[in-house]
Design an enzyme around this catalytic site. Structure first.
Site, PDB file in Angstrom:
ATOM      1  N   LYS A   1       0.845  -1.207   0.000  1.00  0.00           N
ATOM      2  CA  LYS A   1       0.000   0.000   0.000  1.00  0.00           C
ATOM      3  C   LYS A   1       0.880   1.257   0.000  1.00  0.00           C
ATOM      4  CE  LYS A   1      -3.796  -2.455   2.240  1.00  0.00           C
ATOM      5  NZ  LYS A   1      -4.625  -2.726   3.427  1.00  0.00           N
TER       6      LYS A   1
ATOM      7  N   GLN B   1      -4.433  -1.875   9.670  1.00  0.00           N
ATOM      8  CA  GLN B   1      -4.418  -3.192   9.029  1.00  0.00           C
ATOM      9  C   GLN B   1      -4.982  -4.242   9.982  1.00  0.00           C
ATOM     10  OE1 GLN B   1      -3.648  -3.523   5.814  1.00  0.00           O
ATOM     11  NE2 GLN B   1      -4.043  -5.719   5.800  1.00  0.00           N
TER      12      GLN B   1
ATOM     13  N   ASP C   1     -10.934   2.593   4.366  1.00  0.00           N
ATOM     14  CA  ASP C   1     -11.230   1.161   4.276  1.00  0.00           C
ATOM     15  C   ASP C   1     -12.735   0.909   4.144  1.00  0.00           C
ATOM     16  OD1 ASP C   1      -9.105  -0.660   4.184  1.00  0.00           O
ATOM     17  OD2 ASP C   1      -8.648  -0.407   6.323  1.00  0.00           O
TER      18      ASP C   1
HETATM   19  N1  GUN Z   1      -6.987  -7.117   6.244  1.00  0.00           N
HETATM   20  C1  GUN Z   1      -7.373  -7.828   5.166  1.00  0.00           C
HETATM   21  N2  GUN Z   1      -7.890  -6.995   4.225  1.00  0.00           N
HETATM   22  C2  GUN Z   1      -7.830  -5.758   4.739  1.00  0.00           C
HETATM   23  C3  GUN Z   1      -8.208  -4.475   4.229  1.00  0.00           C
HETATM   24  O1  GUN Z   1      -8.737  -4.313   3.122  1.00  0.00           O
HETATM   25  N3  GUN Z   1      -7.967  -3.432   5.048  1.00  0.00           N
HETATM   26  C4  GUN Z   1      -7.429  -3.577   6.277  1.00  0.00           C
HETATM   27  N4  GUN Z   1      -7.250  -2.490   7.015  1.00  0.00           N
HETATM   28  N5  GUN Z   1      -7.073  -4.753   6.779  1.00  0.00           N
HETATM   29  C5  GUN Z   1      -7.271  -5.831   6.003  1.00  0.00           C
END
Ligand code: GUN
Length: 290
Positions: free
Chosen positions: A52, A96, A119
């Site tokens: 990211k 995350q 998110d």
């Molecule tokens: N863990 C698995 N997928 C995601 C996501 O799209 N965002 C976040 N913050 N954590 C995740």
């Protein structure tokens, strides 16, 4: 059968974003800024967050990675979020998941300012999504919609079968595919661990979205000839012959399903790359709406 190539589709989205950021910068404005918070050392989470951050740099976004110890107290994480919430130079915040067991994921999700919730996990964002209002769409389902758009896959009137009811993928995916939207208007069935006749339902799917997190779960005998198959799975399966000691497997048994499908996403190189595209689009949207 045609491959839905996440590299090509995500590159197209990123190129458009890059140009928009470049225009912002030449007009003297600051770049969109994403804050990513990573707790602990979960291997998969490390990989996702690094990707990211790297993608932000590629398109000219600013990003800050905040790392906290596995043992961090919930209060400290909440205080870190609050600081980013009130920082005018921060547009988007993501924590995350998963989080260590001493921390309530729900509390963390609800602590993020909905205006910075890139998110799309905050109940305010989810409520807006369900009501068809403009909001942040969770990155993976958003990425899948962008993929369908990029390849101009017809969805109107189709039967979409979504396997998995998670808040991150399955549930928002089912909402989007059933919405009145150029790549929605499907009739949607959601299958989950308690579904009695999963195989029969999958066989009725014109579109299958596999998002249950079990390696190679969807076999050829579960797929209608000509179906569009979207594979969301990213499971690490131990393999001593692989350099890293594991291989990444999707939720679809690709080799046997691909010949039956009209379109299929590979793993890796499919939905995962689109997830990042979705996140980047949300971050620009957050920037613009502030
Ligand atoms: N863990 C698995 N997928 C995601 C996501 O799209 N965002 C976040 N913050 N954590 C995740």
């Amino acid at each position: 059968m045609e491959i839905l190539d996440g590299k090509i589709a995500s590159q197209a989205v990123k190129e458009a974003l890059k140009q928009e950021v470049s225009l912002l910068k030449t007009s003297g404005k600051r770049a969109p800024h994403l804050v990513a918070i990573l707790v602990g050392n979960n291997g998969a989470s490390e990989t996702y967050v690094a990707s990211k951050v790297k993608n932000c740099a590629e398109i000219g976004f600013e990003s800050t990675l905040i790392r906290l110890e596995e043992t961090v107290a919930e209060a400290e994480l909440l205080a870190t979020i609050e600081k980013a919430n009130t920082d005018d130079n921060v547009d988007g915040i993501l924590v995350q998941l998963p989080l260590p067991k001493q921390i309530s994921e729900q509390k963390v999700i609800e602590a993020i300012n909905p205006k910075k919730d890139v998110d799309g996990f905050h109940p305010v964002s989810v409520g807006k999504l369900v009501q068809g209002l403009e909001t942040f769409i969770p990155a993976t389902p958003y990425g899948i919609m962008l993929m369908l758009e990029h390849y101009n896959i017809p969805t109107k009137g189709k039967h979409a079968v979504v396997i998995g009811r998670s808040n991150i993928v399955g549930r928002p995916m089912s909402v989007l595919l059933s919405s009145n939207h150029p790549y929605g208007n499907c009739t949607v069935t959601i299958c989950h661990s308690q579904t009695a006749n999963l195989k029969e339902i999958c066989l009725q799917g014109d579109i299958i979205v596999a998002a249950l997190g079990r390696a190679e779960f969807v076999k050829a005998d579960m797929v209608k000839p000509g179906a569009v198959v979207i594979d969301v799975g990213i499971t690490r399966v131990e393999d001593a012959s692989a350099k890293k000691g594991y291989r990444i497997k999707g939720d679809v048994a690709f080799d046997e399903v691909a010949p039956k499908a009209s379109y299929i996403t590979p793993v890796p190189g499919g939905v995962g790359l689109m997830t990042i595209a979705g996140l980047l689009k949300n971050t620009l949207q957050a920037y613009k709406s502030r």
